[in-house]
Motif scaffolding. Structure first.
Motif, PDB file in Angstrom:
ATOM      1  N   ALA A   1     -64.026  14.198   4.681  1.00 31.37           N
ATOM      2  CA  ALA A   1     -62.644  13.914   4.283  1.00 31.37           C
ATOM      3  C   ALA A   1     -62.131  14.923   3.274  1.00 31.37           C
ATOM      4  O   ALA A   1     -60.973  15.329   3.297  1.00 31.37           O
TER       5      ALA A   1
ATOM      6  N   GLY B   1     -54.500  32.641  -7.395  1.00 29.44           N
ATOM      7  CA  GLY B   1     -53.247  32.003  -6.999  1.00 29.44           C
ATOM      8  C   GLY B   1     -53.029  32.031  -5.497  1.00 29.44           C
ATOM      9  O   GLY B   1     -51.959  31.692  -5.012  1.00 29.44           O
ATOM     10  N   ARG B   2     -54.025  32.460  -4.731  1.00 23.66           N
ATOM     11  CA  ARG B   2     -53.924  32.428  -3.255  1.00 23.66           C
ATOM     12  C   ARG B   2     -54.590  31.124  -2.817  1.00 23.66           C
ATOM     13  O   ARG B   2     -55.676  31.119  -2.274  1.00 23.66           O
ATOM     14  N   ASN B   3     -53.906  30.044  -3.115  1.00 22.52           N
ATOM     15  CA  ASN B   3     -54.530  28.730  -3.069  1.00 22.52           C
ATOM     16  C   ASN B   3     -54.333  28.044  -1.715  1.00 22.52           C
ATOM     17  O   ASN B   3     -53.471  28.425  -0.936  1.00 22.52           O
ATOM     18  N   TYR B   4     -55.131  27.008  -1.503  1.00 25.87           N
ATOM     19  CA  TYR B   4     -54.916  26.177  -0.331  1.00 25.87           C
ATOM     20  C   TYR B   4     -55.394  24.766  -0.653  1.00 25.87           C
ATOM     21  O   TYR B   4     -56.189  24.569  -1.576  1.00 25.87           O
ATOM     22  N   VAL B   5     -54.875  23.835   0.117  1.00 26.79           N
ATOM     23  CA  VAL B   5     -55.214  22.437  -0.111  1.00 26.79           C
ATOM     24  C   VAL B   5     -56.153  21.970   0.987  1.00 26.79           C
ATOM     25  O   VAL B   5     -55.858  22.139   2.170  1.00 26.79           O
ATOM     26  N   PHE B   6     -57.268  21.440   0.610  1.00 25.62           N
ATOM     27  CA  PHE B   6     -58.163  20.796   1.569  1.00 25.62           C
ATOM     28  C   PHE B   6     -58.224  19.316   1.235  1.00 25.62           C
ATOM     29  O   PHE B   6     -58.300  18.940   0.068  1.00 25.62           O
ATOM     30  N   GLY B   7     -58.216  18.505   2.248  1.00 25.11           N
ATOM     31  CA  GLY B   7     -58.292  17.066   2.031  1.00 25.11           C
ATOM     32  C   GLY B   7     -57.009  16.553   1.401  1.00 25.11           C
ATOM     33  O   GLY B   7     -55.960  17.195   1.456  1.00 25.11           O
ATOM     34  N   ASP B   8     -57.108  15.375   0.808  1.00 21.51           N
ATOM     35  CA  ASP B   8     -55.927  14.788   0.192  1.00 21.51           C
ATOM     36  C   ASP B   8     -55.716  15.416  -1.174  1.00 21.51           C
ATOM     37  O   ASP B   8     -56.406  15.083  -2.127  1.00 21.51           O
ATOM     38  N   ASP B   9     -54.803  16.339  -1.270  1.00 25.69           N
ATOM     39  CA  ASP B   9     -54.387  16.919  -2.543  1.00 25.69           C
ATOM     40  C   ASP B   9     -55.479  17.694  -3.263  1.00 25.69           C
ATOM     41  O   ASP B   9     -55.440  17.851  -4.469  1.00 25.69           O
TER      42      ASP B   9
ATOM     43  N   ASP C   1     -54.531  30.560   2.726  1.00 24.61           N
ATOM     44  CA  ASP C   1     -53.308  30.494   1.923  1.00 24.61           C
ATOM     45  C   ASP C   1     -52.022  30.863   2.668  1.00 24.61           C
ATOM     46  O   ASP C   1     -51.030  30.134   2.584  1.00 24.61           O
TER      47      ASP C   1
ATOM     48  N   LEU D   1     -56.456  20.831  -4.212  1.00 23.72           N
ATOM     49  CA  LEU D   1     -56.064  22.236  -4.300  1.00 23.72           C
ATOM     50  C   LEU D   1     -57.252  23.071  -4.764  1.00 23.72           C
ATOM     51  O   LEU D   1     -57.894  22.763  -5.756  1.00 23.72           O
ATOM     52  N   ILE D   2     -57.520  24.154  -4.046  1.00 26.72           N
ATOM     53  CA  ILE D   2     -58.573  25.085  -4.454  1.00 26.72           C
ATOM     54  C   ILE D   2     -57.911  26.423  -4.732  1.00 26.72           C
ATOM     55  O   ILE D   2     -57.032  26.870  -3.984  1.00 26.72           O
ATOM     56  N   VAL D   3     -58.320  27.049  -5.839  1.00 31.21           N
ATOM     57  CA  VAL D   3     -57.750  28.344  -6.200  1.00 31.21           C
ATOM     58  C   VAL D   3     -58.425  29.421  -5.370  1.00 31.21           C
ATOM     59  O   VAL D   3     -59.649  29.511  -5.336  1.00 31.21           O
ATOM     60  N   GLY D   4     -57.625  30.194  -4.687  1.00 33.35           N
ATOM     61  CA  GLY D   4     -58.154  31.259  -3.853  1.00 33.35           C
ATOM     62  C   GLY D   4     -57.995  32.613  -4.533  1.00 33.35           C
ATOM     63  O   GLY D   4     -57.070  32.820  -5.302  1.00 33.35           O
ATOM     64  N   TYR D   5     -58.945  33.500  -4.227  1.00 34.30           N
ATOM     65  CA  TYR D   5     -58.910  34.858  -4.785  1.00 34.30           C
ATOM     66  C   TYR D   5     -58.949  35.862  -3.650  1.00 34.30           C
ATOM     67  O   TYR D   5     -59.682  35.681  -2.688  1.00 34.30           O
ATOM     68  N   SER D   6     -58.181  36.930  -3.822  1.00 29.03           N
ATOM     69  CA  SER D   6     -58.266  37.999  -2.825  1.00 29.03           C
ATOM     70  C   SER D   6     -57.841  39.304  -3.486  1.00 29.03           C
ATOM     71  O   SER D   6     -57.246  39.296  -4.562  1.00 29.03           O
TER      72      SER D   6
ATOM     73  N   THR E   1     -63.690  31.115  -2.493  1.00 24.78           N
ATOM     74  CA  THR E   1     -62.322  31.449  -2.937  1.00 24.78           C
ATOM     75  C   THR E   1     -61.687  32.455  -1.982  1.00 24.78           C
ATOM     76  O   THR E   1     -60.470  32.437  -1.778  1.00 24.78           O
TER      77      THR E   1
END
Lengths: 483, 1120
Positions: free
Chosen positions: A191, B758-766, A35, B768-773, A28
């Motif tokens: 992928a 909510g510091r998220n990013y998208v890997f692959g096709d759609d 991000d 979404l992973i929730v990021g923490y910082s 995370t």
């Protein structure tokens, strides 16, 4: 004895002192470092902060456009070169990239102590953190030149003690970070991990950094590793797409030409209450024609970044024209439909990121859920960068020609001599509206002439002003010259 | 009277008591035979043992038996029997007493004197005790106030005492007929003031403390206890910002103390409750409210800087069980409705606006349209019902006391009562037992349930009945019977399944001109039917009090408040207009939340007097914890379309059931405190307080905060040199200084470094992973806001009847919480909070009370006035102001919180009237001769070029007024004559402005205020209202300006009440102690220049507030 009564732990919120305790939490933290690459809206100054808007507005490819002269004032200011420390897109660029730096610093500090993290994962995450910090600092040094170099997280007491580093120190750090990252990055990713940094991406970025530093030979040799045989498939599997138009389609993400792709999603059902969270591509929405009633394009665009007549003229007859420029004016005339001309409108709009009906998401609010990715580094770009470096170095003009002409041949254009001018011209047409033009004009010294019509001032507008708040209140930060 | 006397003495009595004390005999006769005795404790030894044995004997016979033999004589006065000592026996006794000293003095006794005791009005004082000082020789006055007594000689001193009057001493001298005028005891000074963890006598109080007693409250028909404070005491500003039933007022004690949170701390019977906690107290159960306004609040330390409101509930009173009922029923209606254009006026004004912009008129023949719909009349009810019933039982013996009450309130709102209603049920019971001489235990329990319908979205421009009635065009009919006659018939037919209809099946009118959130209020109401919120509150406490040695008292109290609250709302399928509809799914939302707070307090009090020194010392500890959580769920696509049919029981796909929930961040507080009060002869007064609060909200460098205060007083009137017979009866000056804190504005865990998501990013096709910082760096220095408060004042009693309290104060708030604007290069995702920012409040308060009587006409007059000046003095080095308040589509913010100005002061352009001609525009020039508004047209506003730069820019904005009143005041008058009584109570404010933003700026076709009829037009060139225009190029309407500001001063008759107490003779037959009927009115009249619903507005921006009702009530008080 009462002290423990007063020491509570928060509910549903992690304390920094307890976090980074397992591999899942490390992931995370890594995600958080990615991000800032996609900060569509909100940002730290609460505005719309996609980088393409200001970069295109600044260049000779586009105008700011929009609904009026005060629509997104930051874009208008860079379009007119009327930026002041208080007004302009710099607040977004500055804050987002420093936020990225901080997240990468956090990652580098925390990772070695995460229990249960395997050696391989630790190496990969560390390499990604180095890449990301280099990426953020490269943008900062390109845009602002004079920035503080912060390589660890700051205590409040240290915040105000940060001086600006010399640009060469920053470049050195960027090189060091990328060099450190390269050996530990994967050559390819699964992928499901598409969009994560690869070795190829890191080498491409390093080559680009050398190019900006005018370290021609290093640039050429580094980019050569990425590019491989011109026109062929490189070690990393990169190959030019046959059809130029396919590069930008959201149904063709992570194609073989994509080296570093900034990923967006159309699946999150964002609404206006998610401001600050969007990982969809709002820029797509921004550049659509206003109140459009014709076919192909979405009806509710906001009309930003109309194409300048200058670019239209340059592209006339080029096979890439229809994939680069949407001629909304003639489309509406031909189909008996209508649209509202943007402020500074020319009738021409961006095609590469245009909001197309076929890309409209199946669920959720259309405006806020465009799925288009932004390919920040693609093979045609690294071909042309290597060609340029080779020509500048004067070492292997043959390969330079091969690289240039591979890009031209892909769209059916005849070969040309690899002169600097030809390479620059090719870069403009190949990469129009993809966010490279303004940087290219500045680093090659063409900006004062090319951007005179927008009010560009040589010796000043090559870099942005430092945001006003950063130079006040007892910081060590000095404003950039001329602002 | 002779006959009466005879009757009483002839009364037949049966009584047998052996070796009982005289008092028991007298009480027995009093209780069983209705005989009343008057005697002086000094003259009669009621503890002497007597014996009596009588069977059906006359009272005379019995009295002779009991009294005569014990040296007591008696006289009958009306229905009372006055006891006095037999002089013969007294003489004999005196001989015995004085024998040792001097034999001759035995012969010198018995100078006979007579006298008369009267009050200041010349009325005889019956039954006053006269005692020769230093002896047991005494008597009581008769029905005419006369007495006879033999005293030793001219040196004898008589002490005259009577309940309710000050004791008086008279030296006999050579007088043989002495006239004595008793002075009424000034009750106020003997009153007790609750000061937190204890009480103090008002006479020796050193802090600025205002008290409101049950007697002041009992005849005011308030539905909430905080409303009862309005206008009652100086320095306490209560603003009811909504007339919606059950809504809470905002209370500010001595101004706004913080930009963050200025709510006072509420303490109910020692239980600290949060802001909403007092919703659950039945006003009828309140014995007193004491408000700590100055450094005396330091006993509550880190939560006291906004002042402390201490509520004490009623306890059982000495005597047999007393059952009381009081209740009322009444009707409520609106006082004032804004005047808006009717249909033909609206059409004319719309034509005017469009043609001014160069368009063509919309309505061909405005005159023909008549008056149309008056939406104001549609939304208000003129006879909304209110009823309130209270029943209580209380009593006490020497060993125990008890109090139990039930209350029920049902109040309809005056705006759309079907979705505006408040019901409250309360039950409270408390008892205490004196188990041993040294041990008392007791408990207090309150249950309350409230159910609140309030789906009105008030004081908002975004819809709801009030905003809609202000903006909806009068052309739209309430109900449509002929769809095809409507200009927008297509809307009705294409949405036929979803439009809202009345009981007859006719669609409610849908505007053809005004849309967005502005909808037909009658239809809107149908979409909100049934929705409600509820709260169940359980408040309980138990205490034990131990007094092992006289003077030492240990008390331990444990208290808890458990609240359950939530809501139920249903959204049917509906179509109100093109932008306000729900066409997809019905949805039901249910929420249930809970909250628990408890505290444990232990105190040890030591009271000691030596010589004229009186000391009370208190030390104590307190611990408190708060936590809460909630769960809500949305059920989409119920197969029904009304609230009443809706239920989560319907089977739905899992995807249609969406849950949400939360945990409140926990909060604990651990405290130590102490207080010393000392006085010398009730003349020199000192109070010292120190409290140490540890809070889980404070940063690790400031876990504990210390809050000291010192208060001194000097009762000048107790000095020997103070003139005894001047017009000043009592005079005390006092001063206080202390440091108090405010941790209410501090959210839990703000001091620590947390990780945010909510510091998220998208890997692959759609993917979404929730990021923490990390959010922000920790600030271990974070702490309470601190207020230094200084107060100087005096309390005086003049001319026996006039009480005066005067205070002058200064409060300096330091370290107000703000977000630190760290430079962005630090890269933090959020900015930490820190203690930055200062504010100052200065003020003056005056309270006056006067009571007197003219014959049988008794009256009281009271009044208070307070002045407060608020100023922000520092907001940090980075920020000069905060923007405050916004109105949809206005060009700028409406107010600012800026250094050097009051919080949230109005800020905008100054219009200098409209240009009546082109010449006026051309002549409006700057110093260097340029025309300032070259693009203006006649009818546009002339803006003040404040900065004199020859252009109108945003730099021309300036401060335009204060939303906070500088003066607040209240007056009350009560009187009774025989069985009739009257109460009049009024309150008002002065010095504030109200920003009226009724009309939607972004809806050009919204209805116009009636004042727009005076708009400038080419044919009405003298019009002073700006020309109507939809494009508004001169920003006449879009610029916030003094055009929208009105004087907010008002005076309101809050209560007028007439009562009649039924004659005692009637009641006696029914065995009723007291019965009173009354007619009462709340908000009978308001004097104000404000042209809106209601000038009582918290925050000063009126976008359609829910006005307060005028109420007429009839009520009954009965005590059995």
């Amino acid at each position: 004895c009462k002290k423990s009564f007063l020491e509570l732990t928060p509910q549903g919120e992690f304390l920094e002192s307890n976090y980074y305790a397992n591999p899942a939490q490390a992931l995370t933290a890594l995600v958080a470092a990615y991000d800032p690459l996609v900060t569509e809206t909100g940002g730290l100054d609460g505005t719309y902060t996609d980088p393409l808007g200001p970069l295109n507005s600044a260049s000779d490819d586009c105008f700011a456009g929009g609904g009026g002269s005060s629509d997104v004032p930051d874009w208008q200011a860079i379009n007119n070169y009327t930026m002041t420390p208080a007004v302009g897109p710099q607040a977004g660029f500055w804050a987002i990239n420093f936020q990225g730096v901080n997240r990468a610093d956090v990652l580098l500090e925390k990772l070695p102590n995460v229990p249960g993290l395997s050696e391989d994962v630790l190496k990969r995450y560390t390499a990604e953190a180095h890449f990301l910090r280099a990426h953020y600092y490269f943008d900062l040094v390109r845009l602002f030149e004079n920035v503080p170099l912060i390589l660890n997280t700051l205590q409040i007491s240290e915040v105000y003690q940060q001086p600006q580093a010399k640009p060469e120190e920053v470049y050195a750090q960027v090189e060091a970070d990328l060099t450190a990252a390269i050996p530990d990055l994967p050559v390819t990713v699964a992928a499901s991990e598409n969009g994560r940094v690869t070795q190829g991406a890191a080498k491409a970025l390093l080559g680009k950094v050398y190019l900006y530093e005018k370290k021609w030979a290093l640039a050429a040799s580094t980019l050569e590793e990425v590019n491989g045989t011109p026109g062929g498939t490189s070690t990393y599997g990169y190959k030019l797409l046959n059809n130029f138009g396919d590069i930008f389609s959201p149904t063709n993400k992570f194609n073989s030409e994509s080296i570093f792709e900034i990923v967006h999603t159309g699946m999150q059902n964002y609404t206006w209450s998610n401001w600050n969270q969007f990982k969809s591509n709002v820029y797509v929405q921004m550049v659509g024609p206003r109140s459009f009633t014709g076919p192909i394009y979405y009806a509710g665009g906001y009309g930003f970044n109309p194409i300048t007549p200058n670019l239209v003229a340059a592209m006339k007859g080029d096979p890439r024209y229809p994939y680069t420029i949407a001629n909304i004016d003639s489309l509406t005339k031909a189909t008996g439909t209508s649209y509202d001309e943007s402020y500074q409108g020319t009738g021409y709009y961006i095609e590469k990121y245009a909001p197309k009906v076929k890309n409209i998401v199946t669920t959720g609010l259309t405006d806020l859920n465009w799925p288009n990715d932004y390919i920040e580094i693609r093979l045609a770009d690294t071909y042309l960068m290597e060609a340029e470096a080779l020509v500048q170095a004067g070492t292997n003009t043959g390969r330079a020609g091969d690289l240039l002409n591979a890009v031209r041949a892909r769209v059916g254009l005849a070969a040309e001599t690899p002169t600097l001018d030809n390479i620059y011209k090719e870069r403009r047409l190949e990469l129009a509206t993809e966010g490279h033009r303004w940087f290219d004009l500045v680093r090659t010294g063409q900006a004062p002439a090319a951007l005179a019509f927008k009010g560009f001032q040589a010796g000043k507008n090559e870099i942005l002003p430092i945001p006003l708040t950063e130079t006040l209140n007892g910081t060590q930060i000095k404003q950039n010259p001329g602002y | 009277s002779t006959l009466n006397a005879q009757n009483i003495l002839d009364k037949k009595i049966s009584i047998t008591l052996n070796n009982a004390s005289l008092i028991n005999v007298l009480n027995y006769l009093q209780k069983n035979d209705g005989v009343k005795f008057i005697y002086s404790n000094n003259a009669i030894d009621v503890n002497q043992q007597v014996s009596v044995d009588a069977k059906n004997l006359s009272l005379k016979n019995v009295l002779d038996q009991v009294l005569k033999s014990n040296g007591i004589t008696y006289e009958v006065l009306k229905d009372r029997i006055i006891l006095s000592k037999m002089t013969e026996l007294k003489a004999a006794a005196d001989v015995k007493l004085t024998k040792q000293n001097s034999i001759t003095s035995a012969e010198a006794i018995s100078i006979p004197i007579t006298g008369k005791v009267i009050d200041k009005n010349g009325q005889p004082v019956i039954g006053a005790s006269i005692l020769e000082k230093g002896t047991t020789n005494g008597t009581t006055t008769d029905v005419n106030g006369n007495f006879k007594l033999n005293v030793e000689g001219p040196a004898s001193v008589l002490t005259i005492a009577y309940i309710g009057y000050n004791n008086q001493e008279v030296t006999v001298g050579n007088q043989t007929d002495i006239a004595i005028t008793l002075v009424e005891d000034v009750k106020a000074l003997n009153e007790v003031v609750v000061v937190g963890y204890g009480t103090q006598r008002k006479a020796t109080v050193t802090g600025a403390i205002s008290s409101v007693k049950a007697s002041d409250l009992q005849d005011q028909q308030v539905t909430r206890i905080d409303d009862a404070l309005k206008g009652r005491t100086a320095g306490v500003n209560v603003v009811q910002s909504s007339g919606a039933p059950g809504s809470a007022p905002s209370i500010r004690i001595r101004g706004i103390t913080s930009i963050n949170n200025s709510d006072p701390l509420y303490v109910i019977d020692g239980v600290i409750v949060d802001n909403g906690g007092i919703d659950n107290i039945n006003p009828n159960d309140v014995e007193s409210i004491d408000v700590l306004k100055d450094a005396s609040a330091a006993i509550y330390g880190s939560r006291a800087s906004n002042g402390v409101i201490i509520i004490t509930t009623k306890k059982g009173k000495q005597g047999p069980p007393k059952i009381s009922y009081n209740g009322y029923i009444g009707f409520q209606g609106p006082v004032n409705k804004p005047e808006l254009a009717n249909a033909s006026q609206y059409a004319m004004l719309r034509n005017e606006a469009v043609t001014n912009d160069g368009g063509t008129a919309i309505f061909a023949n405005p005159e023909s349209l008549g008056v149309g719909t008056n939406w104001q009349d549609q939304i208000f009810s003129n006879n909304a019902l209110i009823q309130n019933h209270n029943l209580s039982i209380n009593g006490a013996t020497d060993k125990a006391n008890y109090y139990t009450s039930f209350g029920y309130l049902d109040q309809d709102g005056i705006v759309m009562p079907s979705i505006s209603n408040y019901k409250k049920f309360t039950f409270t019971t408390n008892t205490s037992y004196k188990v041993k001489k040294w041990l008392t235990i007791g408990e207090n329990f309150t249950y309350s349930y409230t159910r609140n319908k309030n789906s009105l979205n008030t004081n908002s421009v975004f819809g709801g009945p009030l905003s809609s009635a202000l903006n909806l065009d009068p052309l739209t009919p309430t109900v449509v019977t002929d769809i095809n006659g409507q200009p927008n018939a297509g809307i009705y037919t294409s949405n036929a399944n979803n439009i809202v209809r009345d009981a007859q099946g006719n669609p409610y009118g849908i505007s053809n001109y005004v849309s967005q959130e502005i909808t037909n209020p009658l239809a809107y109401v149908k979409t909100q039917q049934g929705n409600y919120g509820y709260a169940t509150n359980l408040l309980g406490s138990a205490f034990i009090e131990v007094e092992p040695v006289t003077g030492f008292k240990f008390r331990s109290q444990i208290s808890a408040k458990q609240a359950y609250y939530g809501s139920k709302s249903f959204t049917p399928i509906y179509y109100l207009n093109s932008s306000t509809s729900n066409l997809s799914n019905t949805s039901l939302y249910l929420e249930n939340d809970k909250n628990l707070s408890w505290n444990i307090d232990n105190t040890l009090t030591y009271t000691h007097s030596f010589g004229k020194n009186n000391v009370t010392a208190l030390i104590g500890t307190s611990a408190q914890k708060e936590s809460g959580s909630g769960l809500g769920g949305t059920f989409l696509g119920l197969p029904v379309n009304t609230f009443n049919e809706s239920s989560p029981n319907y089977a739905l796909p899992n995807a249609n059931k969406i849950a949400n929930g939360f945990d409140n961040q926990p909060y604990t507080l651990a405290s130590y405190f102490g207080r010393v009060t000392y006085d010398y002869d009730q003349k020199f007064l000192f109070t010292g307080i120190i409290r140490r609060d540890g809070s889980s909200k404070f940063g690790s460098n400031n876990v504990y905060g210390t809050f000291p205060s010192a208060q001194v007083g000097y009762v000048m009137s107790r000095e020997g040199w103070f003139p005894t017979h001047s017009f000043i009866d009592y005079f005390k000056i006092r001063g206080s200084y202390g440091i108090v804190g405010n941790e209410m504005s501090l959210a839990p865990f703000q001091y620590t470094a947390t990780i945010g998501s909510g510091r998220n990013y998208v890997f692959g096709d759609d993917g979404l992973i929730v990021g923490y910082s990390p959010n922000a760096p920790s600030n271990p220095n974070l702490r309470w806001e601190e207020t230094r408060t200084a107060n100087i004042g005096f309390d005086a009693t003049l001319l026996n009847n006039l009480t005066v309290t005067f205070d002058i104060y200064k409060k300096t708030t330091k370290g107000m919480l703000q977000t630190v604007q760290l430079p962005a290069y630090a890269g933090f995702s959020a900015q930490p909070s820190a203690n930055i920012g200062d504010m100052e409040n200065k003020g003056v308060e005056l309270n006056l009370g006067y009571s007197n009587r003219i014959g049988e006409f008794n009256y009281n007059i009271g009044g208070n006035i307070s002045y407060n000046h608020n100023e922000v003095t520092y907001l940090g080095d980075q920020i000069n102001f905060f923007k405050v308040g916004s109105v949809q589509n206005a060009n700028y913010e409406i107010g600012r919180t800026e250094v050097g100005h009051p919080v949230g002061a109005f800020y905008g352009f100054e219009e200098l009237g409209v240009f009546h001609s082109q010449a006026e525009i051309d002549n409006y020039k700057s110093a260097n001769g340029t025309v300032i508004q070259p693009n203006a047209k006649p009818g546009d506003f002339k803006w003040n070029d404040t900065d004199g730069d020859g252009k109108i820019t945003d730099a021309d904005r300036k401060f335009l007024g204060n939303p906070l009143p500088t003066f607040t005041y209240g007056i009350n008058f009560s009187a009774n004559y025989r069985n009739f009584d009257i109460k009049l109570f009024g309150q008002g404010v002065w010095g504030n402005k109200i920003y009226q933003a009724y009309r939607r700026l972004d809806i050009a076709s919204a209805n116009y205020p009636i004042a727009a009829l005076d708009a400038w037009t080419p044919t009405n060139t003298t019009g002073n209202y700006p020309r109507l225009t939809d494009s508004d190029p001169n920003n006449n309407f879009k610029n916030p300006s003094n055009f929208y500001l009105q004087n907010g001063a008002y005076f309101r008759i809050k209560t007028l009440q007439l009562g009649y107490t039924l004659p005692g003779a009637w009641l006696k037959k029914a065995d009723v102690q007291r019965a009173r009927v009354f007619l009462s009115s709340n908000n009978l009249a308001t004097i104000t220049g404000y042209k809106g619903y209601d000038p009582e507005i918290s925050g000063g921006i009126d976008m359609g507030i829910y006005p307060q009702a005028r109420t007429f009530m009839v009520g009954l008080d009965v005590t059995l």
